[in-house]
Design an enzyme around this catalytic site. Sequence first.
Site, mmCIF file in Angstrom:
data_model
loop_
_atom_site.group_PDB
_atom_site.id
_atom_site.type_symbol
_atom_site.label_atom_id
_atom_site.label_comp_id
_atom_site.label_asym_id
_atom_site.label_seq_id
_atom_site.Cartn_x
_atom_site.Cartn_y
_atom_site.Cartn_z
ATOM 1 C CG ASP A 235 30.189 -46.344 -45.670
ATOM 2 O OD1 ASP A 235 29.776 -46.340 -46.842
ATOM 3 O OD2 ASP A 235 29.513 -46.775 -44.726
ATOM 4 C CG HIS A 258 32.026 -49.353 -48.590
ATOM 5 N ND1 HIS A 258 30.911 -49.486 -47.791
ATOM 6 C CD2 HIS A 258 32.997 -50.108 -48.007
ATOM 7 C CE1 HIS A 258 31.202 -50.277 -46.761
ATOM 8 N NE2 HIS A 258 32.457 -50.653 -46.872
#
Length: 432
Positions: A235, A258
């Site tokens: 993430d 991310h």
Amino acid sequence: MSRSNLKGLTLVLLIALFVWSSSFENCGASQSYIPQPRHWNYAIFNVLEYGAKGNGYADDTKAFEAAWAAACKVEGSTMVVPYGFVFLVKPITFSGPNCQPNIQFQLDGKIIAPTSSQPWGSGLLQWLQFKNLKGITILGKGVIDGQGSDWWNDNGRMPSTKPTALRFYGSKAVTVSGITIQNSARTHLKFDNCIGVQVFDIRISAPSDSPNTDGIHLQNSQDVTIYRANLACGDDCISIQTGCSNIYIHNINCGPGHGISIGALGAGKTKACVSNIIVRDVTLHNTLTGVRIKTWQGGYGSVQGITFSNIQVYEVEIPIMIDQFYCASDKSKCRNDTSAVAVSGINYVNIWGTYTVKPLHFACSNSLPCTGLSLANIELTPLPSYNFELCGSFCWKANGTLRTRTVPPIDCLMPSKLSSTRVQSYGNSCWV
């Protein structure tokens, strides 16, 4: 001059010198947290001396609790987790506020989380927690391993609530240095309601497909510096949430993951206030986004005073992004809403490298457009090896200024103009 006069003159000079030096204590004072010198001593509390086995399967939780209880009573003490041992530790909180300040947690061994469901009960939000402390330092060459694969696979054996590996709550003068945190069930390192945080020379590692395994998560924390960190996760490498200000992030390697994100802010129609963030000298590779601001519809508050500079991207899907229509759940369940978190005063300087989807995506609120966007020295080129059609830059309700020519040309920005953003944010109390 007589001897008595000489003594009198010496006394006057000493008093003047004392008054003069004392005046510096209040000179240049600000609202930012000013760390105080730390005083260490030689009180060492080794977990092995409190019954820890360190064999990787015996439960060493009580030994850690006992060593902490002893260290907690001595200012500047050191709790040692020694090299060459593997310690199985169940969920534990090392807490104050009755602990003495400036405790050092020397981590040179390895701490592993239990992989059975029993220690987690119906679910916990954190595994290792340091709470309500002043002057807490974790350092060393050791490893914190969340052993999160059973959580990621969602096989029904573990609780649905996944724990953060290492959390600091309500603490001041926090330092984390040198350690590795890996394979957390959820976020690896979290700071919540902390002031005066230093994080450097750390490594965070989890597979790219491990869900919600953010690297470093900041929330309601101020005066934070993060540098010389290698972050790879499933993430956001770094996530900056509401209540954060005076954050300085530099010399970071991020990927996979991310990217570096502010948000998502304003979920559930809540207020979000984020300001004075600097992110510079960052390399991102094989990430979903590069530098991103994301907000939910229906929230309120403001994001302002943000600078992203000297950002190098490799094989990043979308290097520059503002998404005010963020929806982490089923898109069909996210409704349009006129309320929004105001986004203003965002600077992008010296961002270059390769992308795989589009160079820039500014999707701003219909009712509260982004204002004060500034871009300079942007040079982003598509990666030709990808066999699908690449998109150009996208802007919606985005007001800003191009300080230099960009590659590719960005012609979708609306001219920068004054707006009522500050007035609306003031009404939401971010400026109070």
